[in-house]
Design a protein around this motif. Structure first.
Motif, PDB file in Angstrom:
ATOM      1  N   LEU A 124     -23.194   6.083  28.076  1.00  0.00           N
ATOM      2  CA  LEU A 124     -24.380   5.398  27.581  1.00  0.00           C
ATOM      3  C   LEU A 124     -25.457   6.397  27.156  1.00  0.00           C
ATOM      4  N   VAL A 125     -26.022   6.154  25.966  1.00  0.00           N
ATOM      5  CA  VAL A 125     -27.101   6.988  25.436  1.00  0.00           C
ATOM      6  C   VAL A 125     -28.440   6.252  25.492  1.00  0.00           C
ATOM      7  N   SER A 126     -28.446   4.981  25.044  1.00  0.00           N
ATOM      8  CA  SER A 126     -29.711   4.245  24.996  1.00  0.00           C
ATOM      9  C   SER A 126     -29.461   2.752  25.008  1.00  0.00           C
ATOM     10  N   LYS A 127     -30.536   2.000  25.310  1.00  0.00           N
ATOM     11  CA  LYS A 127     -30.525   0.539  25.234  1.00  0.00           C
ATOM     12  C   LYS A 127     -31.777   0.099  24.487  1.00  0.00           C
ATOM     13  N   TYR A 128     -31.573  -0.784  23.487  1.00  0.00           N
ATOM     14  CA  TYR A 128     -32.711  -1.357  22.772  1.00  0.00           C
ATOM     15  C   TYR A 128     -32.805  -2.831  23.117  1.00  0.00           C
ATOM     16  N   GLN A 129     -33.961  -3.254  23.573  1.00  0.00           N
ATOM     17  CA  GLN A 129     -34.165  -4.650  23.960  1.00  0.00           C
ATOM     18  C   GLN A 129     -34.846  -5.391  22.820  1.00  0.00           C
ATOM     19  N   THR A 130     -34.214  -6.463  22.341  1.00  0.00           N
ATOM     20  CA  THR A 130     -34.821  -7.278  21.302  1.00  0.00           C
ATOM     21  C   THR A 130     -35.841  -8.235  21.921  1.00  0.00           C
ATOM     22  N   GLU A 131     -36.503  -9.013  21.083  1.00  0.00           N
ATOM     23  CA  GLU A 131     -37.354 -10.079  21.587  1.00  0.00           C
ATOM     24  C   GLU A 131     -36.492 -11.091  22.327  1.00  0.00           C
ATOM     25  N   PRO A 132     -36.999 -11.775  23.348  1.00  0.00           N
ATOM     26  CA  PRO A 132     -36.203 -12.742  24.101  1.00  0.00           C
ATOM     27  C   PRO A 132     -35.632 -13.835  23.205  1.00  0.00           C
ATOM     28  N   GLY A 133     -34.334 -14.107  23.362  1.00  0.00           N
ATOM     29  CA  GLY A 133     -33.686 -15.158  22.596  1.00  0.00           C
ATOM     30  C   GLY A 133     -33.274 -14.763  21.198  1.00  0.00           C
ATOM     31  N   PHE A 134     -33.393 -13.484  20.850  1.00  0.00           N
ATOM     32  CA  PHE A 134     -33.004 -13.018  19.507  1.00  0.00           C
ATOM     33  C   PHE A 134     -31.502 -13.194  19.303  1.00  0.00           C
ATOM     34  N   GLY A 135     -30.713 -12.853  20.306  1.00  0.00           N
ATOM     35  CA  GLY A 135     -29.262 -13.013  20.219  1.00  0.00           C
ATOM     36  C   GLY A 135     -28.609 -12.069  19.236  1.00  0.00           C
ATOM     37  N   PRO A 136     -28.716 -10.747  19.441  1.00  0.00           N
ATOM     38  CA  PRO A 136     -28.152  -9.793  18.466  1.00  0.00           C
ATOM     39  C   PRO A 136     -26.647  -9.951  18.324  1.00  0.00           C
ATOM     40  N   ARG A 137     -26.199 -10.123  17.086  1.00  0.00           N
ATOM     41  CA  ARG A 137     -24.786 -10.390  16.806  1.00  0.00           C
ATOM     42  C   ARG A 137     -24.110  -9.279  16.019  1.00  0.00           C
ATOM     43  N   ASP A 182     -25.126  -7.040  22.013  1.00  0.00           N
ATOM     44  CA  ASP A 182     -24.843  -8.014  23.060  1.00  0.00           C
ATOM     45  C   ASP A 182     -25.772  -9.206  22.923  1.00  0.00           C
ATOM     46  N   LEU A 183     -25.195 -10.321  22.473  1.00  0.00           N
ATOM     47  CA  LEU A 183     -25.950 -11.542  22.197  1.00  0.00           C
ATOM     48  C   LEU A 183     -26.500 -12.174  23.464  1.00  0.00           C
ATOM     49  N   GLY A 184     -25.785 -12.043  24.571  1.00  0.00           N
ATOM     50  CA  GLY A 184     -26.164 -12.742  25.791  1.00  0.00           C
ATOM     51  C   GLY A 184     -27.354 -12.160  26.501  1.00  0.00           C
ATOM     52  N   ILE A 185     -27.525 -10.837  26.398  1.00  0.00           N
ATOM     53  CA  ILE A 185     -28.597 -10.173  27.148  1.00  0.00           C
ATOM     54  C   ILE A 185     -29.606  -9.500  26.226  1.00  0.00           C
ATOM     55  N   ASP A 186     -29.603  -9.912  24.936  1.00  0.00           N
ATOM     56  CA  ASP A 186     -30.609  -9.442  23.967  1.00  0.00           C
ATOM     57  C   ASP A 186     -30.732  -7.921  23.958  1.00  0.00           C
ATOM     58  N   THR A 187     -29.576  -7.241  23.945  1.00  0.00           N
ATOM     59  CA  THR A 187     -29.573  -5.785  24.055  1.00  0.00           C
ATOM     60  C   THR A 187     -28.626  -5.169  23.040  1.00  0.00           C
ATOM     61  N   VAL A 188     -29.069  -4.044  22.466  1.00  0.00           N
ATOM     62  CA  VAL A 188     -28.213  -3.220  21.619  1.00  0.00           C
ATOM     63  C   VAL A 188     -27.988  -1.895  22.348  1.00  0.00           C
ATOM     64  N   GLY A 237     -30.718 -13.762  28.479  1.00  0.00           N
ATOM     65  CA  GLY A 237     -31.772 -14.267  27.627  1.00  0.00           C
ATOM     66  C   GLY A 237     -32.144 -15.701  27.965  1.00  0.00           C
ATOM     67  N   PRO A 238     -33.180 -16.243  27.299  1.00  0.00           N
ATOM     68  CA  PRO A 238     -33.713 -17.552  27.661  1.00  0.00           C
ATOM     69  C   PRO A 238     -32.999 -18.746  27.043  1.00  0.00           C
ATOM     70  N   ARG A 239     -32.116 -18.519  26.072  1.00  0.00           N
ATOM     71  CA  ARG A 239     -31.495 -19.655  25.384  1.00  0.00           C
ATOM     72  C   ARG A 239     -30.252 -20.138  26.127  1.00  0.00           C
ATOM     73  N   PRO A 240     -29.883 -21.411  25.930  1.00  0.00           N
ATOM     74  CA  PRO A 240     -28.720 -21.953  26.642  1.00  0.00           C
ATOM     75  C   PRO A 240     -27.442 -21.143  26.421  1.00  0.00           C
ATOM     76  N   GLN A 241     -27.261 -20.600  25.212  1.00  0.00           N
ATOM     77  CA  GLN A 241     -26.050 -19.826  24.907  1.00  0.00           C
ATOM     78  C   GLN A 241     -26.008 -18.509  25.673  1.00  0.00           C
ATOM     79  N   GLN A 242     -27.127 -18.134  26.303  1.00  0.00           N
ATOM     80  CA  GLN A 242     -27.201 -16.871  27.036  1.00  0.00           C
ATOM     81  C   GLN A 242     -27.131 -17.070  28.553  1.00  0.00           C
ATOM     82  N   ALA A 243     -27.020 -18.302  28.993  1.00  0.00           N
ATOM     83  CA  ALA A 243     -27.149 -18.610  30.420  1.00  0.00           C
ATOM     84  C   ALA A 243     -26.045 -18.003  31.279  1.00  0.00           C
ATOM     85  N   ASP A 244     -24.879 -17.737  30.670  1.00  0.00           N
ATOM     86  CA  ASP A 244     -23.773 -17.187  31.461  1.00  0.00           C
ATOM     87  C   ASP A 244     -23.633 -15.683  31.296  1.00  0.00           C
ATOM     88  N   GLY A 245     -24.693 -15.012  30.795  1.00  0.00           N
ATOM     89  CA  GLY A 245     -24.721 -13.557  30.852  1.00  0.00           C
ATOM     90  C   GLY A 245     -24.308 -12.845  29.582  1.00  0.00           C
TER      91      GLY A 245
END
Length: 347
Positions: A183-196, A164-170, A138-146
């Motif tokens: 694996l069944v599916s991947k949901y991509q959040t908006e960039p920088g959402f940081g799903p926790r 997964d907070l780092g890659i904005d993916t559920v 993702g685009p935020r500093p906390q996501q820079a290492d993957g």
């Protein structure tokens, strides 16, 4: 009546491990903080009905970073350590129990993987699978290492969902009886959402997803036939005029499935939402936690009380909860609990 809760903690400053506190529902107060299991930084906990505790574990006896999950028999106080699943790398961020399949799931934020363990007859664990998160950062500093998986638990139809907070993916996985993930599916959040973290209303297949980095909550439709998500609504967890740092953290839904609660670390508040007819959210309250960095919270057994732990101020706060309105009212603050990060009721 006395209700007991286990408190997970960091052990950076003045904590020694897992604590127990009591809620006196007649006197309407928290009391009797005591250490019940000595362990390094048990930041998240899960306990079975047989009082077997699975705790995030960090071992500081070696020169390199080592972490994993520990198993305690809590039928005695202090608890008896049964096992430490420790390996090179940092400790996990989340642990959950799958009672039907007799499995335990952990999410390792820094190492970027999710682990599955089979529960043995004595409560100890045996690793059955491990999946590494993969995706675009993702685009935020906390996501820079993957990849940074922060949560792994069950969907309404007993698949495994991973935030997964780092890659904005559920991620959604099928889980075999042998504890293997596919694996069944991947949901991509908006960039920088940081799903926790995500919580569900099972009857409506609505998922309520917290974004730590964005301080937002998204209402998702979960589709069991495909194991996938689609976006319905997104709201802020903090006031529009708040400009200082905030990280949204825990989310829980009342058992009547009418209200959603989210903790804000920085704004140091609980955001309260009403679930309206279509499953969307309407914010009805924002109330101070009366302490710094509220990482987690939980309800009393009848949900008439609400307990928050404030990690940085070493305190817990108690509220009464109105079951009709969903709103919280402060009862007690500044109750001493060192470095609290997790609150779970004792069985």
């Amino acid at each position: 009546m006395i209700e007991k809760f286990l408190i997970g903690t960091y052990t950076i400053n003045n904590s020694d491990g897992v604590y127990q506190i009591e809620l006196d529902t007649d006197q309407k107060k928290l009391q009797n903080t005591q250490i019940v299991a000595k362990i390094e930084s048990p930041t998240y906990l899960a306990e079975t009905k047989d009082n077997i505790l699975y705790a995030v574990d960090r071992n500081m006896d070696e020169s390199d970073l080592r972490g994993g999950v520990a198993v305690f028999d809590m039928n005695t106080i202090p608890g008896k350590l049964l096992q430490e699943n420790i390996e090179t790398g940092t400790s996990d961020a989340y642990v959950a129990i799958d009672n039907d399949r007799k499995l335990v799931y952990t999410a390792n934020y820094h190492m970027g993987y999710v682990s599955v363990y089979a529960i043995q007859a004595d409560g100890t664990l045996k690793l059955t699978d491990r999946v590494q998160s993969i995706g675009n950062i993702g685009p935020r500093p906390q996501q820079a290492d993957g990849a940074h998986p922060h949560y792994a638990n069950l969907t309404p139809d007993n698949r495994l969902v991973v935030c997964d907070l780092g890659i904005d993916t559920v991620f959604v996985y099928d889980v075999s009886a042998a504890g293997k993930l596919s694996l069944v599916s991947k949901y991509q959040t908006e960039p920088g959402f940081g799903p926790r973290n995500i919580s569900f209303v099972n009857e409506t297949n609505k998922g309520y997803l917290v974004g730590e980095l964005s301080s937002k909550v998204s209402v998702l439709d979960y589709h069991p036939e495909t194991g996938s998500f689609s976006l319905d609504q997104t709201l802020s967890t903090i006031p529009t005029d708040w400009t200082e740092h905030n990280g949204a953290a825990a989310i829980k839904i009342s058992s009547d499935q009418r209200f959603v609660y989210i903790s804000n670390r920085g704004h140091d508040s609980i955001a309260v939402y009403k679930i309206i007819a279509n499953g969307q959210l309407e914010q009805i309250q924002s109330i101070s936690t009366e302490g710094e960095f509220p990482r987690d919270f939980n309800f009393s057994s009848d949900e008439s009380f609400f307990i928050v732990v404030n990690q940085n101020s070493d305190t817990a706060t108690l509220y009464s909860r109105n079951s009709d309105s969903g709103k919280l009212e402060l009862i007690q603050k500044d109750f001493e609990v060192p470095e609290g990060t997790c609150v779970i009721p004792r069985h």
